[in-house]
Design a protein around this motif. Structure first.
Motif, PDB file in Angstrom:
ATOM      1  N   ALA A   1     -19.152 -16.452  -0.712  1.00 23.07           N
ATOM      2  CA  ALA A   1     -18.482 -17.623  -0.143  1.00 23.07           C
ATOM      3  C   ALA A   1     -17.678 -18.278  -1.258  1.00 23.07           C
ATOM      4  O   ALA A   1     -18.101 -18.272  -2.415  1.00 23.07           O
ATOM      5  CB  ALA A   1     -19.497 -18.612   0.418  1.00 23.07           C
ATOM      6  N   PRO A   2     -16.527 -18.831  -0.950  1.00 20.59           N
ATOM      7  CA  PRO A   2     -15.723 -19.479  -1.994  1.00 20.59           C
ATOM      8  C   PRO A   2     -16.458 -20.661  -2.618  1.00 20.59           C
ATOM      9  O   PRO A   2     -17.156 -21.405  -1.923  1.00 20.59           O
ATOM     10  CB  PRO A   2     -14.475 -19.955  -1.245  1.00 20.59           C
ATOM     11  CG  PRO A   2     -14.455 -19.215   0.033  1.00 20.59           C
ATOM     12  CD  PRO A   2     -15.876 -18.874   0.355  1.00 20.59           C
ATOM     13  N   LEU A   3     -16.295 -20.832  -3.924  1.00 16.40           N
ATOM     14  CA  LEU A   3     -16.904 -21.969  -4.616  1.00 16.40           C
ATOM     15  C   LEU A   3     -16.441 -23.298  -4.043  1.00 16.40           C
ATOM     16  O   LEU A   3     -17.174 -24.276  -4.070  1.00 16.40           O
ATOM     17  CB  LEU A   3     -16.568 -21.928  -6.113  1.00 16.40           C
ATOM     18  CG  LEU A   3     -17.485 -21.120  -7.019  1.00 16.40           C
ATOM     19  CD1 LEU A   3     -17.006 -21.188  -8.464  1.00 16.40           C
ATOM     20  CD2 LEU A   3     -18.910 -21.581  -6.921  1.00 16.40           C
ATOM     21  N   LEU A   4     -15.247 -23.338  -3.487  1.00 14.39           N
ATOM     22  CA  LEU A   4     -14.711 -24.590  -2.947  1.00 14.39           C
ATOM     23  C   LEU A   4     -15.611 -25.175  -1.862  1.00 14.39           C
ATOM     24  O   LEU A   4     -15.556 -26.372  -1.592  1.00 14.39           O
ATOM     25  CB  LEU A   4     -13.280 -24.408  -2.426  1.00 14.39           C
ATOM     26  CG  LEU A   4     -13.058 -23.492  -1.212  1.00 14.39           C
ATOM     27  CD1 LEU A   4     -13.091 -24.289   0.081  1.00 14.39           C
ATOM     28  CD2 LEU A   4     -11.727 -22.797  -1.366  1.00 14.39           C
TER      29      LEU A   4
ATOM     30  N   ASN B   1     -13.671  -9.541   0.433  1.00 16.24           N
ATOM     31  CA  ASN B   1     -15.055  -9.796   0.004  1.00 16.24           C
ATOM     32  C   ASN B   1     -15.588 -11.099   0.577  1.00 16.24           C
ATOM     33  O   ASN B   1     -16.752 -11.195   0.959  1.00 16.24           O
ATOM     34  CB  ASN B   1     -15.158  -9.804  -1.520  1.00 16.24           C
ATOM     35  CG  ASN B   1     -15.097  -8.418  -2.114  1.00 16.24           C
ATOM     36  OD1 ASN B   1     -15.433  -7.433  -1.461  1.00 16.24           O
ATOM     37  ND2 ASN B   1     -14.652  -8.324  -3.346  1.00 16.24           N
ATOM     38  N   ILE B   2     -14.736 -12.098   0.679  1.00 18.88           N
ATOM     39  CA  ILE B   2     -15.140 -13.379   1.266  1.00 18.88           C
ATOM     40  C   ILE B   2     -15.403 -13.198   2.767  1.00 18.88           C
ATOM     41  O   ILE B   2     -16.442 -13.617   3.275  1.00 18.88           O
ATOM     42  CB  ILE B   2     -14.055 -14.464   1.041  1.00 18.88           C
ATOM     43  CG1 ILE B   2     -13.835 -14.728  -0.448  1.00 18.88           C
ATOM     44  CG2 ILE B   2     -14.384 -15.742   1.802  1.00 18.88           C
ATOM     45  CD1 ILE B   2     -14.996 -15.326  -1.182  1.00 18.88           C
ATOM     46  N   ARG B   3     -14.460 -12.575   3.467  1.00 16.42           N
ATOM     47  CA  ARG B   3     -14.586 -12.413   4.916  1.00 16.42           C
ATOM     48  C   ARG B   3     -15.744 -11.516   5.319  1.00 16.42           C
ATOM     49  O   ARG B   3     -16.301 -11.675   6.401  1.00 16.42           O
ATOM     50  CB  ARG B   3     -13.277 -11.870   5.498  1.00 16.42           C
ATOM     51  CG  ARG B   3     -12.185 -12.904   5.486  1.00 16.42           C
ATOM     52  CD  ARG B   3     -10.941 -12.429   6.198  1.00 16.42           C
ATOM     53  NE  ARG B   3      -9.916 -13.461   6.141  1.00 16.42           N
ATOM     54  CZ  ARG B   3      -8.632 -13.223   5.946  1.00 16.42           C
ATOM     55  NH1 ARG B   3      -8.182 -11.986   5.825  1.00 16.42           N
ATOM     56  NH2 ARG B   3      -7.777 -14.233   5.895  1.00 16.42           N
TER      57      ARG B   3
ATOM     58  N   ASN C   1     -11.101 -22.785   3.740  1.00 21.40           N
ATOM     59  CA  ASN C   1     -11.323 -21.344   3.554  1.00 21.40           C
ATOM     60  C   ASN C   1     -10.177 -20.538   4.153  1.00 21.40           C
ATOM     61  O   ASN C   1      -9.797 -19.499   3.619  1.00 21.40           O
ATOM     62  CB  ASN C   1     -12.638 -20.905   4.200  1.00 21.40           C
ATOM     63  CG  ASN C   1     -13.858 -21.362   3.420  1.00 21.40           C
ATOM     64  OD1 ASN C   1     -13.749 -21.791   2.267  1.00 21.40           O
ATOM     65  ND2 ASN C   1     -15.010 -21.279   4.038  1.00 21.40           N
ATOM     66  N   ASP C   2      -9.649 -21.005   5.285  1.00 22.20           N
ATOM     67  CA  ASP C   2      -8.564 -20.284   5.958  1.00 22.20           C
ATOM     68  C   ASP C   2      -7.270 -20.275   5.149  1.00 22.20           C
ATOM     69  O   ASP C   2      -6.379 -19.465   5.405  1.00 22.20           O
ATOM     70  CB  ASP C   2      -8.285 -20.893   7.337  1.00 22.20           C
ATOM     71  CG  ASP C   2      -9.443 -20.673   8.304  1.00 22.20           C
ATOM     72  OD1 ASP C   2     -10.225 -19.717   8.099  1.00 22.20           O
ATOM     73  OD2 ASP C   2      -9.561 -21.466   9.261  1.00 22.20           O
ATOM     74  N   GLU C   3      -7.146 -21.179   4.187  1.00 18.55           N
ATOM     75  CA  GLU C   3      -5.922 -21.278   3.387  1.00 18.55           C
ATOM     76  C   GLU C   3      -6.017 -20.587   2.025  1.00 18.55           C
ATOM     77  O   GLU C   3      -5.041 -20.553   1.275  1.00 18.55           O
ATOM     78  CB  GLU C   3      -5.561 -22.759   3.200  1.00 18.55           C
ATOM     79  CG  GLU C   3      -5.210 -23.435   4.514  1.00 18.55           C
ATOM     80  CD  GLU C   3      -5.132 -24.945   4.409  1.00 18.55           C
ATOM     81  OE1 GLU C   3      -4.182 -25.524   4.974  1.00 18.55           O
ATOM     82  OE2 GLU C   3      -6.017 -25.562   3.766  1.00 18.55           O
TER      83      GLU C   3
ATOM     84  N   VAL D   1      -5.535 -10.255  -4.339  1.00 18.06           N
ATOM     85  CA  VAL D   1      -5.806 -11.298  -3.346  1.00 18.06           C
ATOM     86  C   VAL D   1      -6.500 -10.671  -2.133  1.00 18.06           C
ATOM     87  O   VAL D   1      -7.513 -11.188  -1.652  1.00 18.06           O
ATOM     88  CB  VAL D   1      -4.515 -12.033  -2.914  1.00 18.06           C
ATOM     89  CG1 VAL D   1      -4.795 -12.982  -1.748  1.00 18.06           C
ATOM     90  CG2 VAL D   1      -3.891 -12.783  -4.080  1.00 18.06           C
ATOM     91  N   ARG D   2      -5.955  -9.560  -1.647  1.00 26.36           N
ATOM     92  CA  ARG D   2      -6.514  -8.896  -0.466  1.00 26.36           C
ATOM     93  C   ARG D   2      -7.978  -8.502  -0.691  1.00 26.36           C
ATOM     94  O   ARG D   2      -8.841  -8.753   0.152  1.00 26.36           O
ATOM     95  CB  ARG D   2      -5.673  -7.672  -0.102  1.00 26.36           C
ATOM     96  CG  ARG D   2      -6.053  -7.025   1.211  1.00 26.36           C
ATOM     97  CD  ARG D   2      -5.111  -5.910   1.653  1.00 26.36           C
ATOM     98  NE  ARG D   2      -4.995  -4.839   0.663  1.00 26.36           N
ATOM     99  CZ  ARG D   2      -3.935  -4.621  -0.118  1.00 26.36           C
ATOM    100  NH1 ARG D   2      -2.868  -5.392  -0.034  1.00 26.36           N
ATOM    101  NH2 ARG D   2      -3.912  -3.632  -0.986  1.00 26.36           N
TER     102      ARG D   2
END
Length: 182
Positions: free
Chosen positions: A137-140, A130-132, A82-84, A124-125
């Motif tokens: 949450a990211p699908l990954l 929205n994730i943070r 997630n951090d990447e 991207v920002r």
């Protein structure tokens, strides 16, 4: 007796008909030619749009928006934390790519795709904020960091540069034999 088309085969046939037509094709006509109802065609069109196909609707039917005909597409399998996420997406857009979508292949739920259309650092920002914020949450996360991005660019050269960059940063993941068809 003719063999019934699978959903994937039917959607490919719909795309081919639209690519070969210079005018819009009605949902009823697409349904008759593929052996399904107009409502099934509407659902197929929605699925094709989520896969990044620029399909437009008019009162006369559906057509492919050909303004992006010079765009090339490539799907990359990637793996990261997630951090990447921000670094990966910024690197793609910085090289001139658009992240059309994200897809995961979950062993229980199957293939899940979400449109992203991330074209620039601002996109991207917003996505990362929205994730943070906890809104999403990211699908990954459902596949231990493994996921696919469909990326568009003006040329194969740009897509090659993006692939090299993903490899150099350790994000590019090896395709498994059954994933070559995804």
């Amino acid at each position: 007796m003719e063999k019934e088309l699978t959903g994937t085969e039917r959607r490919k046939m719909i795309l081919t008909m639209m690519q070969q037509s210079q005018t819009p094709i009605s949902g009823s006509t697409l349904g008759k030619k593929t052996g399904v109802s107009r409502q099934a065609v509407v659902q197929d069109i929605a699925l094709l749009r989520t896969e990044g196909y620029p399909i437009c609707s008019t009162t006369k039917g559906y057509y492919l928006d050909r303004t992006d005909q010079n765009q090339r597409m490539r799907t990359f399998k990637v793996h990261h934390t997630n951090d990447e996420v921000e670094d990966e997406l910024n690197a793609i857009v910085d090289l001139g790519g658009t992240v059309v979508d994200v897809m995961v292949n979950h062993r229980a739920y199957g293939k899940m795709t979400a449109a992203l259309n991330i074209k620039c650092r601002r996109d991207v920002r917003v996505f990362v904020e929205n994730i943070r914020s906890g809104k999403s949450a990211p699908l990954l996360n459902v596949t231990s960091g493994y996921h696919f991005h469909k990326v568009s660019a003006d040329s194969e050269t740009v897509l090659d540069e993006i692939e090299r960059m993903l490899c150099e940063r350790g994000y590019l993941a090896e395709l498994l034999p059954y994933e070559k068809e995804l």
